[in-house]
Enzyme design. Structure first.
Site, short mmCIF file in Angstrom:
data_model
loop_
_atom_site.label_atom_id
_atom_site.label_comp_id
_atom_site.label_asym_id
_atom_site.label_seq_id
_atom_site.Cartn_x
_atom_site.Cartn_y
_atom_site.Cartn_z
N GLY A 211 0.82 -1.20 0.00
CA GLY A 211 0.00 0.00 0.00
C GLY A 211 0.85 1.25 0.00
N ASP A 212 2.13 1.10 0.32
CA ASP A 212 3.02 2.26 0.44
C ASP A 212 4.42 1.85 -0.01
OD1 ASP A 212 3.90 4.82 1.09
OD2 ASP A 212 4.22 4.34 3.19
N LEU A 213 4.53 1.46 -1.28
CA LEU A 213 5.79 0.96 -1.80
C LEU A 213 6.61 2.10 -2.40
CD1 LEU A 213 7.54 -1.52 -2.46
CD2 LEU A 213 6.30 -1.69 -4.63
#
Length: 136
Positions: free
Chosen positions: A68-70
């Site tokens: 979700g937060d790469l």
């Protein structure tokens, strides 16, 4: 009180419903732009099932654990092994990962390796702008 910027997750089993409501819909709610919300709800969202028509039978969407937060700041090591630190993982269609390709900093060899494990589905190039819209 929960952070409003945190994308909600749900037990929804249908990918299109989840993505529409808890990803794009949530972003539109945060933006508070009625024009964009109306455009999405009346013109775009009703047509989304057409983008996924090719994914049935052996190509049916199977839940994958997604980042979700790469981005490069969430990549490091733990005990000498490569690690990804991601506070926003969720279950969804593996193609959604491509929406973050622009900020992950991975090169061509990474994505070639990814495609050697998970081949590109026929309708991917039509769906990719949807994932780009959410992540960009």
């Amino acid at each position: 009180q929960p952070n409003p910027w945190t994308a909600p997750n749900s037990g929804t089993k249908e990918w299109i419903e989840f993505f529409c409501k808890f990803r794009i819909g949530h972003q539109l709610d945060l933006a508070g732009d009625s024009y964009c919300s109306n455009l999405w709800e009346k013109d775009i969202e009703p047509r989304l099932p057409l983008l996924f028509e090719d994914l049935s039978g052996d190509k049916e969407i199977k839940p994958s654990l997604l980042h979700g937060d790469l981005w490069s700041g969430n990549i490091g090591s733990a005990d000498g092994s490569p690690s990804v630190f991601d506070p926003a993982v969720y279950w969804g269609h593996h193609e959604a990962e491509w929406g973050m390709a622009w900020c992950a900093g991975f090169g061509k060899s990474f994505w070639d390796g990814y495609r050697s494990l998970i081949p590109e589905d026929d309708g991917f190039l039509d769906r990719r702008p949807l994932y780009d819209a959410y992540h960009q």
